[in-house]
Scaffold this motif. Structure first.
Motif, PDB file in Angstrom:
ATOM      1  N   ARG A  97       0.837  -1.201   0.000  1.00 40.39           N
ATOM      2  CA  ARG A  97       0.000   0.000   0.000  1.00 40.39           C
ATOM      3  C   ARG A  97       0.877   1.259   0.000  1.00 40.39           C
ATOM      4  N   TYR A 143       2.489   1.701  -3.478  1.00 43.19           N
ATOM      5  CA  TYR A 143       1.570   2.265  -4.478  1.00 43.19           C
ATOM      6  C   TYR A 143       1.144   3.691  -4.139  1.00 43.19           C
ATOM      7  N   LYS A 144       1.207   4.039  -2.877  1.00 44.02           N
ATOM      8  CA  LYS A 144       0.913   5.420  -2.492  1.00 44.02           C
ATOM      9  C   LYS A 144       1.945   6.365  -3.095  1.00 44.02           C
ATOM     10  N   ASN A 159      -4.567   3.686  -6.372  1.00 45.81           N
ATOM     11  CA  ASN A 159      -3.888   2.730  -5.504  1.00 45.81           C
ATOM     12  C   ASN A 159      -4.842   1.576  -5.216  1.00 45.81           C
TER      13      ASN A 159
END
Length: 303
Positions: free
Chosen positions: A82, A85-86, A97
């Motif tokens: 996470r 992808y942020k 995301n």
């Protein structure tokens, strides 16, 4: 791993090092989680960071559950991805995301193992303090229990970090954060004996080019590693003939629980432990409650 993923993973590592100031240990774990995910994605026919969808992530989660990964491990992997992808979203590499749609599994509330007073006394009486290694082991036990510092933090202590005039140690914690932690007379005595005698004798085994200022050293005079500390604990435990299973981190749990049991406030314990969030410290209130519950069930006539 293809060039597309490798390129953005290198960007992510720079981000963790420069902007987030994370430790090398934490970064290695992040990288491992991301590499593991894209290795799985490659087998599924997805080899571009931009092509990963929520459906792909669900398949990956199913695979993790099939391999019996714990909820804690799955949560960590998803958190790593996470964050990755942020950053990609911030840099406009991807348009969304997909990991924001994933619900993390609830963490299992495990009560940390805590040592009883009798167990501590047995461990603290086993070292031969007339020998260099025995002096080191005793100082190691005393400082870990007296301060509650992490094993990695303990191994990083330099002689200059110790102020024996006021019984404090400068601890270099996670994310390069520093904090001063006090210690008591038992740790003070053990450290003074080790520094004035045992450590000097162990350091004599080093060549001049290998000289260093780390406090805790192995039998060859080189800096002690977290793995070395765990080995020392295993050997000490065998000599006590106790059948319990503990690790150096158990002393951290024991320190925090004993402090709270004796009336220390949560914020102070949080600061001593170097926790960024109070919620990390609050687990020790569960330890205290569980301890009281056992006492109640053992002693109340109508429990």
């Amino acid at each position: 791993m293809n060039e597309n993923v490798k390129k953005y993973l290198n960007l992510f590592v720079e981000y963790l090092q420069i902007e987030k100031n994370y430790s090398q240990y934490t970064i290695v774990n992040y990288v491992h989680d991301i590499e593991d995910f894209f290795s799985f994605m490659k087998a599924e026919g997805v080899d571009q960071v931009q092509d990963v969808t929520y459906s792909d992530i669900r398949i990956y989660l199913t695979e993790l559950h099939t391999k019996n990964f714990s909820r804690k491990s799955i949560s960590r992997k998803i958190s790593s991805l996470r964050s990755f992808y942020k950053l990609l979203l911030r840099e406009k590499v991807v348009k969304e995301n997909p990991f924001t749609l994933v619900t993390l599994p609830k963490k299992e509330l495990k009560i940390p193992r805590v040592l009883f007073s009798e167990e501590i006394e047995k461990l603290f009486s086993i070292s031969n303090v007339n020998e260099p290694l025995g002096q080191r082991d005793q100082a190691l036990l005393e400082i870990l229990y007296a301060t509650g510092i992490r094993v990695a933090e303990c191994c990083q202590i330099q002689v200059s970090d110790l102020d024996l005039t006021v019984s404090t140690v400068l601890v270099h914690g996670k994310g390069k954060k520093q904090r001063y932690v006090p210690f008591g007379s038992y740790a003070q005595d053990a450290l003074e004996r080790y520094l004035q005698d045992g450590r000097q004798k162990l350091m004599e085994k080093l060549s001049p080019s290998e000289n260093h200022s780390y406090v805790f050293v192995n039998r060859r005079g080189k800096p002690l590693t977290p793995r070395g500390v765990r080995y020392i604990f295993d050997q000490l435990l065998k000599r006590t003939a106790m059948t319990i299973r503990i690790s150096p981190h158990t002393f951290r749990h024991t320190f925090a629980t004993h402090m709270i049991n004796e009336g220390a406030d949560m914020r102070s314990v949080q600061e001593l432990l170097g926790h960024a969030h109070l919620s990390s410290t609050q687990v020790y209130t569960h330890v205290t409650k569980e301890h009281l519950r056992k006492i109640y069930l053992s002693h109340h006539p109508r429990a």
